[in-house]
Scaffold this active site. Structure first.
Site, PDB file in Angstrom:
ATOM      1  CE  LYS A 157      -8.690  11.939  11.381  1.00 58.61           C
ATOM      2  NZ  LYS A 157      -9.991  12.283  12.054  1.00 58.61           N
ATOM      3  CE1 TYR A 245      -6.994  16.223   9.082  1.00 57.83           C
ATOM      4  CE2 TYR A 245      -8.173  16.142  11.160  1.00 57.83           C
ATOM      5  CZ  TYR A 245      -8.120  15.885   9.804  1.00 57.83           C
ATOM      6  OH  TYR A 245      -9.182  15.283   9.174  1.00 57.83           O
TER       7      TYR A 245
END
Ligand code: NDP
Length: 404
Positions: A157, A245
């Site tokens: 990510k 996140y």
């Protein structure tokens, strides 16, 4: 807390322990009935808490691309080292001397070390999957190269620095008939998985508000943080690096994509770390159900938490997305319960790797596919636009901005 009003939570908590202990008790009970000699002697198969790893020959072969901090500190030792269905069989690196040392330590043959051109990778039958663990601006190029070489891809990510890059990766996976997964490890972390189960079982009640904060210091003396301060490489600041996140976790827990977002950014003007990328990001998210969320990220503090405010209980993950030691607490006005999971947080690294192996072997769905990475990149760009234009941005269901 024996008379806790949080009955469903308690049941889950007790159920978890009972699962673990039940096997041990049953095993002990059976053994106790036999006479055990004091001399050396074989004993029955032990009842293990988790299944044993698969034989090496039947595991899928993984090559790790980019031998930096996260790859060498976590992906190789904890992820591949702890996986049941995977083995490290290749390396992709721009630093051959470093790669040779890692290969020697890990038992990877020299013939399966590649540079970023990946010449010959297509013919290397020992490698089924390439795990891209390089800076964000390189994800697209390396993922597509691996896919075109016929390998499946796990990508770190954020998936890429633009939605166009993400879409190209998705298209390349389809064209090559290979699987593409984004390494959102929280989806495989036991406390995160547990709270999601509790939400889905109705034990938290409808969630009308949530908040999440992800902050960590950025230290330019560390090589791993130097590229994070460069916009063309990192794609942004704290939002793309760790704020992601908060965004990804809340969408997962609430089960819906925001329909409107509004963000602000702030960076201390004279701090060289923030000449190109933002320090602080704060945002409000509005969901189609009416639920609201606040998220924040920065490079000037240190926390990783998620709070979910349900009608029956408040679930708090603090820390929520650390590498180890994540903790879930479920609270009502009457009690606070810490929900203990059977497995430690560290299994998140190997569980996500085994998940992709299973999806490849059985054709099952990937929990965190490329489309999820694309959705998050869409929303991240809407957040940046909102901050730049000082207004709310309305989103489509796929996370893209309604006005383009
Ligand atoms: P590092 O800087 O520590 O490592 C990056 C590695 O990528 C380098 O060592 C190098 O490997 C390779 N590389 C290729 N091109 C470049 C370039 N232009 N500049 C710098 N390095 C390059 O970074 P991290 O390990 O911290 O991060 C790598 C990726 O992993 C990022 O996408 C990050 O977001 C993600 N990450 C994910 C985490 C998670 O919890 N899921 C945690 C930390 C990072 P070599 O020398 O072998 O060529």
């Amino acid at each position: 807390m024996t008379n806790s009003p949080i009955d469903p939570t308690r049941r889950l908590f007790v159920g978890t322990l009972a699962l673990g202990l039940g096997g041990i008790v049953a095993g002990r009970g059976a053994a106790a009935q036999e006479a055990i000699p004091a001399t050396p002697v074989g004993r029955p198969e032990p009842e293990l808490e988790s299944p044993p790893p698969e034989p090496l020959a039947s595991r899928l072969g993984w090559a790790v691309a980019g031998l930096g901090d996260f790859a060498q500190g976590y992906v190789i030792p904890k992820g591949l080292g702890g996986a049941r269905r995977a083995k490290l069989t290749g390396l992709v690196s721009g630093n051959r001397d470093k790669a040779l040392k890692v290969a020697a330590r890990q038992g990877v043959p020299e013939g399966s070390i590649y540079d970023y051109a990946m010449t010959g990778l297509a013919d290397d039958a020992s490698i089924d999957i390439v795990y891209v663990v390089t800076p964000n601006s390189t994800h697209q190029e390396l993922a597509i190269r691996a896919l075109e070489a016929g390998k499946h891809v796990m990508c770190e990510k954020p998936m890429a620095n633009s939605s166009r890059e993400c879409q190209r990766m998705i298209d390349a996976a389809k064209a090559a008939d290979r699987r593409l997964m984004v390494a959102y490890r929280a989806h495989f972390e036991p406390s995160n998985v547990r709270v999601k189960e509790m939400i889905d079982a109705g034990e938290i009640g409808p969630i009308t508000f949530a908040s999440s904060d992800h902050h960590r210091p950025l230290d330019l003396s560390l090589p791993r943080d130097q590229w994070r301060a460069k916009r063309t490489i990192a794609g942004g600041g704290s939002l793309v690096d760790i704020g992601i996140y908060s965004l990804n976790g809340l969408i997962w827990f609430l089960g819906e994509t925001p329909s409107r977002v509004c963000a602000t950014l702030h960076s201390p003007p004279d701090d060289p770390r923030f000449a190109e990328v933002e320090d602080l990001m704060t945002a409000q998210l509005v969901f189609p159900s009416g639920a609201r969320a606040n998220i924040s990220s920065s490079y000037s503090s240190n926390t990783k938490r998620i709070d979910l405010f349900g009608a029956k209980a408040v679930a708090k993950l603090d820390p929520a997305t650390s590498y180890s030691g994540n903790r879930l607490t479920v609270s009502t006005p009457e009690a606070n319960e810490q929900v203990v999971t059977k497995e430690p947080s560290e299994v998140q690294f190997s569980n996500e790797i085994d998940h992709l192996c299973e999806a490849i072997s059985t054709g099952s769905a990937i929990r965190t596919p490329g489309e999820m990475g694309l959705r998050d990149v869409h929303i991240i760009h809407a957040l940046y636009r909102s901050a730049a234009e000082g207004r709310w941005i309305d989103l489509n269901e796929n996370g893209s901005a309604k006005d383009g």
